[in-house]
Design a protein around this motif. Sequence first.
Motif, PDB file in Angstrom:
ATOM      1  N   TRP A  21      -1.495 -33.023  36.446  1.00 35.13           N
ATOM      2  CA  TRP A  21      -0.676 -32.930  37.641  1.00 35.13           C
ATOM      3  C   TRP A  21      -0.437 -31.498  38.114  1.00 35.13           C
ATOM      4  O   TRP A  21      -0.132 -31.275  39.283  1.00 35.13           O
ATOM      5  N   ALA A  22      -0.576 -30.497  37.243  1.00 30.64           N
ATOM      6  CA  ALA A  22      -0.286 -29.110  37.620  1.00 30.64           C
ATOM      7  C   ALA A  22      -1.540 -28.254  37.753  1.00 30.64           C
ATOM      8  O   ALA A  22      -1.439 -27.032  37.789  1.00 30.64           O
ATOM      9  N   ARG A  23      -2.699 -28.871  37.832  1.00 26.04           N
ATOM     10  CA  ARG A  23      -3.910 -28.061  37.914  1.00 26.04           C
ATOM     11  C   ARG A  23      -3.888 -27.184  39.165  1.00 26.04           C
ATOM     12  O   ARG A  23      -3.418 -27.592  40.231  1.00 26.04           O
ATOM     13  N   GLY A  24      -4.386 -25.983  39.017  1.00 24.43           N
ATOM     14  CA  GLY A  24      -4.412 -25.051  40.132  1.00 24.43           C
ATOM     15  C   GLY A  24      -3.109 -24.331  40.384  1.00 24.43           C
ATOM     16  O   GLY A  24      -3.032 -23.486  41.288  1.00 24.43           O
ATOM     17  N   ALA A  25      -2.070 -24.620  39.611  1.00 29.45           N
ATOM     18  CA  ALA A  25      -0.763 -23.994  39.812  1.00 29.45           C
ATOM     19  C   ALA A  25      -0.414 -23.100  38.626  1.00 29.45           C
ATOM     20  O   ALA A  25      -0.967 -23.248  37.527  1.00 29.45           O
ATOM     21  N   SER A  26       0.504 -22.188  38.861  1.00 31.38           N
ATOM     22  CA  SER A  26       0.999 -21.305  37.806  1.00 31.38           C
ATOM     23  C   SER A  26       2.505 -21.174  37.929  1.00 31.38           C
ATOM     24  O   SER A  26       3.084 -21.379  39.007  1.00 31.38           O
ATOM     25  N   PHE A  78      12.407 -18.453  37.940  1.00 28.84           N
ATOM     26  CA  PHE A  78      10.967 -18.677  37.859  1.00 28.84           C
ATOM     27  C   PHE A  78      10.456 -19.291  39.158  1.00 28.84           C
ATOM     28  O   PHE A  78      11.164 -20.016  39.857  1.00 28.84           O
ATOM     29  N   TYR A  79       9.222 -18.918  39.483  1.00 28.08           N
ATOM     30  CA  TYR A  79       8.567 -19.338  40.712  1.00 28.08           C
ATOM     31  C   TYR A  79       7.326 -20.157  40.399  1.00 28.08           C
ATOM     32  O   TYR A  79       6.728 -20.032  39.331  1.00 28.08           O
ATOM     33  N   TRP A  80       6.932 -20.928  41.386  1.00 31.12           N
ATOM     34  CA  TRP A  80       5.645 -21.611  41.358  1.00 31.12           C
ATOM     35  C   TRP A  80       4.672 -20.882  42.273  1.00 31.12           C
ATOM     36  O   TRP A  80       5.052 -20.421  43.357  1.00 31.12           O
ATOM     37  N   VAL A  81       3.422 -20.787  41.867  1.00 34.98           N
ATOM     38  CA  VAL A  81       2.325 -20.363  42.733  1.00 34.98           C
ATOM     39  C   VAL A  81       1.329 -21.503  42.741  1.00 34.98           C
ATOM     40  O   VAL A  81       0.855 -21.942  41.677  1.00 34.98           O
ATOM     41  N   LEU A  82       1.014 -22.012  43.929  1.00 37.80           N
ATOM     42  CA  LEU A  82       0.243 -23.252  44.025  1.00 37.80           C
ATOM     43  C   LEU A  82      -0.694 -23.225  45.222  1.00 37.80           C
ATOM     44  O   LEU A  82      -0.571 -22.394  46.127  1.00 37.80           O
ATOM     45  N   ASP A  83      -1.625 -24.146  45.203  1.00 44.03           N
ATOM     46  CA  ASP A  83      -2.550 -24.366  46.313  1.00 44.03           C
ATOM     47  C   ASP A  83      -1.825 -25.207  47.364  1.00 44.03           C
ATOM     48  O   ASP A  83      -1.390 -26.332  47.085  1.00 44.03           O
ATOM     49  N   LEU A  84      -1.698 -24.663  48.575  1.00 43.80           N
ATOM     50  CA  LEU A  84      -0.964 -25.369  49.615  1.00 43.80           C
ATOM     51  C   LEU A  84      -1.574 -26.726  49.923  1.00 43.80           C
ATOM     52  O   LEU A  84      -0.870 -27.671  50.286  1.00 43.80           O
ATOM     53  N   ASP A  85      -2.892 -26.845  49.770  1.00 41.66           N
ATOM     54  CA  ASP A  85      -3.568 -28.103  50.084  1.00 41.66           C
ATOM     55  C   ASP A  85      -3.564 -29.097  48.926  1.00 41.66           C
ATOM     56  O   ASP A  85      -3.947 -30.250  49.103  1.00 41.66           O
ATOM     57  N   THR A  98      -8.247 -21.469  59.406  1.00 44.69           N
ATOM     58  CA  THR A  98      -8.643 -22.860  59.184  1.00 44.69           C
ATOM     59  C   THR A  98      -9.623 -23.010  58.028  1.00 44.69           C
ATOM     60  O   THR A  98      -9.658 -24.060  57.385  1.00 44.69           O
ATOM     61  N   ASP A  99     -10.418 -21.977  57.747  1.00 43.82           N
ATOM     62  CA  ASP A  99     -11.366 -22.044  56.636  1.00 43.82           C
ATOM     63  C   ASP A  99     -10.877 -21.292  55.399  1.00 43.82           C
ATOM     64  O   ASP A  99     -11.655 -21.052  54.474  1.00 43.82           O
ATOM     65  N   CYS A 100      -9.616 -20.932  55.397  1.00 47.04           N
ATOM     66  CA  CYS A 100      -9.050 -20.166  54.274  1.00 47.04           C
ATOM     67  C   CYS A 100      -8.418 -21.097  53.243  1.00 47.04           C
ATOM     68  O   CYS A 100      -7.881 -22.155  53.580  1.00 47.04           O
ATOM     69  N   SER A 101      -8.469 -20.672  52.005  1.00 51.55           N
ATOM     70  CA  SER A 101      -7.595 -21.272  51.003  1.00 51.55           C
ATOM     71  C   SER A 101      -6.238 -20.597  51.126  1.00 51.55           C
ATOM     72  O   SER A 101      -6.140 -19.409  51.459  1.00 51.55           O
ATOM     73  N   VAL A 102      -5.170 -21.355  50.902  1.00 50.91           N
ATOM     74  CA  VAL A 102      -3.822 -20.808  51.053  1.00 50.91           C
ATOM     75  C   VAL A 102      -3.070 -20.989  49.736  1.00 50.91           C
ATOM     76  O   VAL A 102      -2.896 -22.109  49.248  1.00 50.91           O
ATOM     77  N   THR A 103      -2.657 -19.877  49.186  1.00 51.65           N
ATOM     78  CA  THR A 103      -1.852 -19.864  47.966  1.00 51.65           C
ATOM     79  C   THR A 103      -0.407 -19.599  48.351  1.00 51.65           C
ATOM     80  O   THR A 103      -0.121 -18.678  49.119  1.00 51.65           O
ATOM     81  N   MET A 104       0.486 -20.396  47.816  1.00 58.76           N
ATOM     82  CA  MET A 104       1.900 -20.325  48.188  1.00 58.76           C
ATOM     83  C   MET A 104       2.750 -19.989  46.978  1.00 58.76           C
ATOM     84  O   MET A 104       2.550 -20.530  45.880  1.00 58.76           O
ATOM     85  N   LEU A 105       3.713 -19.086  47.167  1.00 60.24           N
ATOM     86  CA  LEU A 105       4.710 -18.775  46.136  1.00 60.24           C
ATOM     87  C   LEU A 105       6.071 -19.234  46.621  1.00 60.24           C
ATOM     88  O   LEU A 105       6.487 -18.898  47.739  1.00 60.24           O
ATOM     89  N   ALA A 106       6.765 -20.018  45.789  1.00 65.15           N
ATOM     90  CA  ALA A 106       8.075 -20.537  46.182  1.00 65.15           C
ATOM     91  C   ALA A 106       8.785 -21.107  44.958  1.00 65.15           C
ATOM     92  O   ALA A 106       8.180 -21.346  43.917  1.00 65.15           O
ATOM     93  N   HIS A 107      10.080 -21.336  45.125  1.00 67.80           N
ATOM     94  CA  HIS A 107      10.818 -22.166  44.185  1.00 67.80           C
ATOM     95  C   HIS A 107      10.519 -23.633  44.468  1.00 67.80           C
ATOM     96  O   HIS A 107      10.362 -24.027  45.633  1.00 67.80           O
ATOM     97  N   ALA A 108      10.463 -24.437  43.438  1.00 68.18           N
ATOM     98  CA  ALA A 108      10.410 -25.888  43.613  1.00 68.18           C
ATOM     99  C   ALA A 108      11.826 -26.429  43.770  1.00 68.18           C
ATOM    100  O   ALA A 108      12.807 -25.798  43.352  1.00 68.18           O
ATOM    101  N   ARG A 109      11.930 -27.570  44.392  1.00 66.49           N
ATOM    102  CA  ARG A 109      13.226 -28.259  44.427  1.00 66.49           C
ATOM    103  C   ARG A 109      13.517 -28.813  43.043  1.00 66.49           C
ATOM    104  O   ARG A 109      12.685 -29.511  42.448  1.00 66.49           O
TER     105      ARG A 109
END
Length: 249
Positions: A5-10, A33-40, A82-93
Motif C-alpha cells: 500500500w505504501a509503494r513509491g512513498a517515503s 513527520f511528513y509524507w513524500v508521495l506520487d501524486l498520481d 501534463t507529461d511530468c511526474s509529480v512528487t508531493m510533500l505533505a502531512h497526512a490526515r
Amino acid sequence: MVTGWARGASLYEATVRHTRLRPVAHRLRHRTFYWVLDLDDPPRPPWWLRPFAGFPARDHIGAPGQRESLDEFTAAGGVDTTDCSVTMLAHARAFGHVFNPLTVYWCRHPEDGLRCIVAEVHNTYGERHRYLLRPDERGRDEVAKTFYVSPFLPVAGEYRMALPEPGERLRLSVALDIDDEPILVATVAGHRRSAGTGALLAATARHPFSTFAVTANIRRHGIRLWLKGLPVLRRAPRTEREAHREHTR
C-alpha cells in the motif's frame, strides 16, 4: 524496496524551525513527520491504518488523484506539466485532523528534468494559495508574497524559497524579506525512512497526534507573539470569486 500500500512513498521525520528576526526576536522548534508521495498514486492504507494516515482530496487544492487542477494551474503560469511526474510533500490526515502550512509539489519531466515547483500555502482561516516557482539547480526561486498567512505579518515582501527535491535528506527553507530586510526564516530538515505499516506505526508512536501539534503550536506561538507586543494585522476579506478560485483550481 517498498511494496504494497505504501509503494513509491517515503516518510521523513523532521525538525521544523521558525526564526522571526524583527521587530522582535522569536524562535520555535518542533518535531514531526511528513509524507513524500506520487501524486498520481498516493498510499492507500488498509482500513485499520486509515486513522493514522489518510489522503482525502479536500485537504489540498491539487490533492492526490486530481492532476487536472495542478496541470491547469501550472499551464496558466506558462509551464506544461501534463507529461511530468509529480512528487508531493505533505502531512497526512491523522485521527481526523490535518493542517499543512506548506505543501510542495515537484513536477519532473522524464527528458527535461525538474520543470517547476508548486508551493501550496494554507492559513488557519481555511484558505489556500499556490505559488509557481521556476527553480534553479538548487531548487531556489523568489516570489512576491500575495497571500495572508500570519496575523503578525503584512501581505508584502518577497519569499526566498529553497525547495530542493528530497532524497535521503530533506532540506527546505523559506525566508521572507520585507523592504529588502529578512524578517522570518523557516526551515525543515529530516531524514528519509521507508514507508510502510511498521514505519508508520513507529513514527506515530514517536510523534503522537503530530497534526494536532502543528495547529496547537501555531496558536501557542501566536499568543506568545501577541504578549511580546506585536500588533495584529487584520485580514482583508476575500471576494467570493477569489475564494472560489482558490478552492477549485
